[in-house]
Design a protein around this motif. Structure first.
Motif, mmCIF file in Angstrom:
data_model
loop_
_atom_site.group_PDB
_atom_site.id
_atom_site.type_symbol
_atom_site.label_atom_id
_atom_site.label_comp_id
_atom_site.label_asym_id
_atom_site.label_seq_id
_atom_site.Cartn_x
_atom_site.Cartn_y
_atom_site.Cartn_z
ATOM 1 N N ASP A 141 0.806 -1.224 0.000
ATOM 2 C CA ASP A 141 0.000 0.000 0.000
ATOM 3 C C ASP A 141 0.840 1.275 0.000
ATOM 4 O O ASP A 141 0.320 2.363 0.211
ATOM 5 N N ALA A 142 2.145 1.173 -0.262
ATOM 6 C CA ALA A 142 3.012 2.360 -0.296
ATOM 7 C C ALA A 142 2.839 3.166 -1.584
ATOM 8 O O ALA A 142 3.128 4.357 -1.610
ATOM 9 N N ALA A 143 2.375 2.530 -2.648
ATOM 10 C CA ALA A 143 2.221 3.217 -3.930
ATOM 11 C C ALA A 143 1.045 4.194 -3.873
ATOM 12 O O ALA A 143 -0.017 3.869 -3.342
ATOM 13 N N PRO A 144 1.222 5.390 -4.417
ATOM 14 C CA PRO A 144 0.117 6.350 -4.436
ATOM 15 C C PRO A 144 -0.996 5.893 -5.378
ATOM 16 O O PRO A 144 -0.750 5.180 -6.347
ATOM 17 N N GLU A 145 -2.198 6.307 -5.088
ATOM 18 C CA GLU A 145 -3.358 5.972 -5.915
ATOM 19 C C GLU A 145 -3.486 7.009 -7.028
ATOM 20 O O GLU A 145 -4.325 7.911 -6.963
ATOM 21 N N MET A 146 -2.666 6.880 -8.052
ATOM 22 C CA MET A 146 -2.646 7.874 -9.126
ATOM 23 C C MET A 146 -3.831 7.729 -10.080
ATOM 24 O O MET A 146 -4.123 8.635 -10.839
ATOM 25 N N GLY A 147 -4.542 6.599 -10.033
ATOM 26 C CA GLY A 147 -5.689 6.385 -10.908
ATOM 27 C C GLY A 147 -6.949 7.100 -10.444
ATOM 28 O O GLY A 147 -7.845 7.369 -11.228
ATOM 29 N N GLN A 148 -7.026 7.429 -9.183
ATOM 30 C CA GLN A 148 -8.200 8.152 -8.667
ATOM 31 C C GLN A 148 -7.941 9.651 -8.790
ATOM 32 O O GLN A 148 -6.805 10.090 -8.813
ATOM 33 N N GLN A 192 -6.451 13.677 -2.372
ATOM 34 C CA GLN A 192 -4.994 13.579 -2.297
ATOM 35 C C GLN A 192 -4.583 12.138 -2.049
ATOM 36 O O GLN A 192 -5.329 11.356 -1.471
ATOM 37 N N THR A 193 -3.381 11.819 -2.456
ATOM 38 C CA THR A 193 -2.774 10.533 -2.184
ATOM 39 C C THR A 193 -1.330 10.806 -1.757
ATOM 40 O O THR A 193 -0.886 11.961 -1.806
ATOM 41 N N GLN A 194 -0.602 9.794 -1.343
ATOM 42 C CA GLN A 194 0.774 9.994 -0.896
ATOM 43 C C GLN A 194 1.733 9.028 -1.567
ATOM 44 O O GLN A 194 1.408 7.858 -1.761
ATOM 45 N N ALA A 195 2.915 9.549 -1.875
ATOM 46 C CA ALA A 195 4.056 8.741 -2.297
ATOM 47 C C ALA A 195 5.068 8.819 -1.157
ATOM 48 O O ALA A 195 5.147 9.837 -0.457
ATOM 49 N N PHE A 196 5.846 7.750 -0.978
ATOM 50 C CA PHE A 196 6.831 7.709 0.098
ATOM 51 C C PHE A 196 8.220 7.508 -0.486
ATOM 52 O O PHE A 196 8.414 6.670 -1.366
ATOM 53 N N ILE A 197 9.174 8.282 0.014
ATOM 54 C CA ILE A 197 10.576 8.150 -0.369
ATOM 55 C C ILE A 197 11.350 7.786 0.886
ATOM 56 O O ILE A 197 11.112 8.350 1.955
ATOM 57 N N GLY A 238 3.377 6.540 -12.742
ATOM 58 C CA GLY A 238 2.487 7.058 -13.787
ATOM 59 C C GLY A 238 1.564 8.130 -13.255
ATOM 60 O O GLY A 238 1.756 8.667 -12.166
ATOM 61 N N GLY A 239 0.539 8.453 -14.028
ATOM 62 C CA GLY A 239 -0.444 9.445 -13.609
ATOM 63 C C GLY A 239 0.030 10.867 -13.825
ATOM 64 O O GLY A 239 1.119 11.116 -14.343
ATOM 65 N N GLN A 240 -0.807 11.781 -13.431
ATOM 66 C CA GLN A 240 -0.499 13.208 -13.537
ATOM 67 C C GLN A 240 -1.060 13.934 -12.326
ATOM 68 O O GLN A 240 -1.957 13.432 -11.656
ATOM 69 N N ILE A 241 -0.506 15.108 -12.067
ATOM 70 C CA ILE A 241 -0.817 15.880 -10.863
ATOM 71 C C ILE A 241 -1.351 17.233 -11.291
ATOM 72 O O ILE A 241 -0.886 17.808 -12.283
ATOM 73 N N ILE A 286 5.107 12.522 0.391
ATOM 74 C CA ILE A 286 4.765 13.646 -0.472
ATOM 75 C C ILE A 286 3.271 13.525 -0.739
ATOM 76 O O ILE A 286 2.804 12.494 -1.215
ATOM 77 N N ASN A 287 2.527 14.553 -0.372
ATOM 78 C CA ASN A 287 1.107 14.578 -0.682
ATOM 79 C C ASN A 287 0.960 15.009 -2.140
ATOM 80 O O ASN A 287 1.595 15.980 -2.564
ATOM 81 N N LEU A 288 0.123 14.289 -2.881
ATOM 82 C CA LEU A 288 -0.072 14.537 -4.307
ATOM 83 C C LEU A 288 -1.555 14.736 -4.585
ATOM 84 O O LEU A 288 -2.404 14.095 -3.966
ATOM 85 N N LEU A 289 -1.861 15.595 -5.555
ATOM 86 C CA LEU A 289 -3.239 15.823 -5.967
ATOM 87 C C LEU A 289 -3.372 15.399 -7.431
ATOM 88 O O LEU A 289 -3.121 16.179 -8.343
ATOM 89 N N PRO A 290 -3.721 14.108 -7.664
ATOM 90 C CA PRO A 290 -3.815 13.604 -9.035
ATOM 91 C C PRO A 290 -4.998 14.214 -9.790
ATOM 92 O O PRO A 290 -5.984 14.634 -9.188
ATOM 93 N N VAL A 291 -4.885 14.231 -11.117
ATOM 94 C CA VAL A 291 -5.968 14.701 -11.983
ATOM 95 C C VAL A 291 -6.190 13.685 -13.097
ATOM 96 O O VAL A 291 -5.334 12.846 -13.373
ATOM 97 N N ALA A 292 -7.322 13.792 -13.753
ATOM 98 C CA ALA A 292 -7.682 12.882 -14.837
ATOM 99 C C ALA A 292 -6.826 13.135 -16.077
ATOM 100 O O ALA A 292 -6.333 14.255 -16.290
ATOM 101 N N LYS A 293 -6.670 12.090 -16.896
ATOM 102 C CA LYS A 293 -5.920 12.223 -18.140
ATOM 103 C C LYS A 293 -6.557 13.255 -19.061
ATOM 104 O O LYS A 293 -5.886 13.893 -19.855
#
Length: 184
Positions: A55-62, A66-71, A163-166, A125-132
């Motif tokens: 569950d460490a991978a961010p949910e870039m498909g939604q 917000q979702t999170q990536a971890f480094i 993948g995905g976009q922000i 890192i908090n991320l705010l994904p957007v649709a393609k």
């Protein structure tokens, strides 16, 4: 007392009206002596990467929250060192219109983390994904992350694996994409 210091005869010498005590150098290395506090970790002491398992991978498909990536940073040196503060994170985009985006910091308070040899700590890192379908000028497509440990000037170059976009908010005062301190 069983320390070497008590077994050593100390000589008090009066010099210019002051009492001076001399201690042989061998007495300074007693078995009960405290170790020096660890110093901060340098880039050369560390290795870094994205947490990708489970569950460490961010949910870039939604695209609704917000979702999170971890480094992570791992101490690869033979010494104990500390990390405290915010890492520097610059995202390099895949589109010609993306450029480089230096992430803002969250309002969380940093804590000091001590890393023994082989220990690992991460940050999010908090991320705010957007649709393609989001217009190109409103989205940022991550390609690489330039990650600099706190108080350092040399960075790691990490390839974005998710993948995905922000939502592009590189000029916003309160963006939905930002970096948290070490340990958060």
């Amino acid at each position: 007392m069983n320390s070497k210091l008590t077994a050593v005869a100390l000589a008090a010498v009066v010099v210019g009206g002051y009492a001076v005590t001399t201690v042989p150098a061998s007495a300074a290395t007693t078995s009960g002596a405290a170790k020096a506090a660890p110093t901060r970790c340098h880039t050369a002491d560390l290795k870094a990467g994205f947490a990708t398992g489970g569950d460490a991978a961010p949910e870039m498909g939604q695209t609704t929250k917000q979702t999170q990536a971890f480094i992570w940073f791992t101490n690869k040196s033979s010494r104990t060192c500390t990390l405290s503060g915010f890492p520097g994170v610059d995202m390099v985009g895949a589109q010609s219109t993306d450029g480089t985006w230096s992430l803002a910091r969250s309002s969380k308070r940093p804590v000091k983390i001590t890393l023994e040899k082989g220990d690992t700590v991460d940050f999010s890192i908090n991320l705010l994904p957007v649709a393609k379908s989001t217009p190109k000028k409103e989205k940022f497509v991550p390609k690489q992350f330039l990650v600099t440990p706190p108080n350092e000037t040399k960075h790691f170059t990490l390839t974005w694996p998710f993948g995905g976009q922000i939502l592009k908010q590189d000029g916003a005062t309160r963006p939905g994409t930002y970096v948290n301190p070490i340990g958060f």
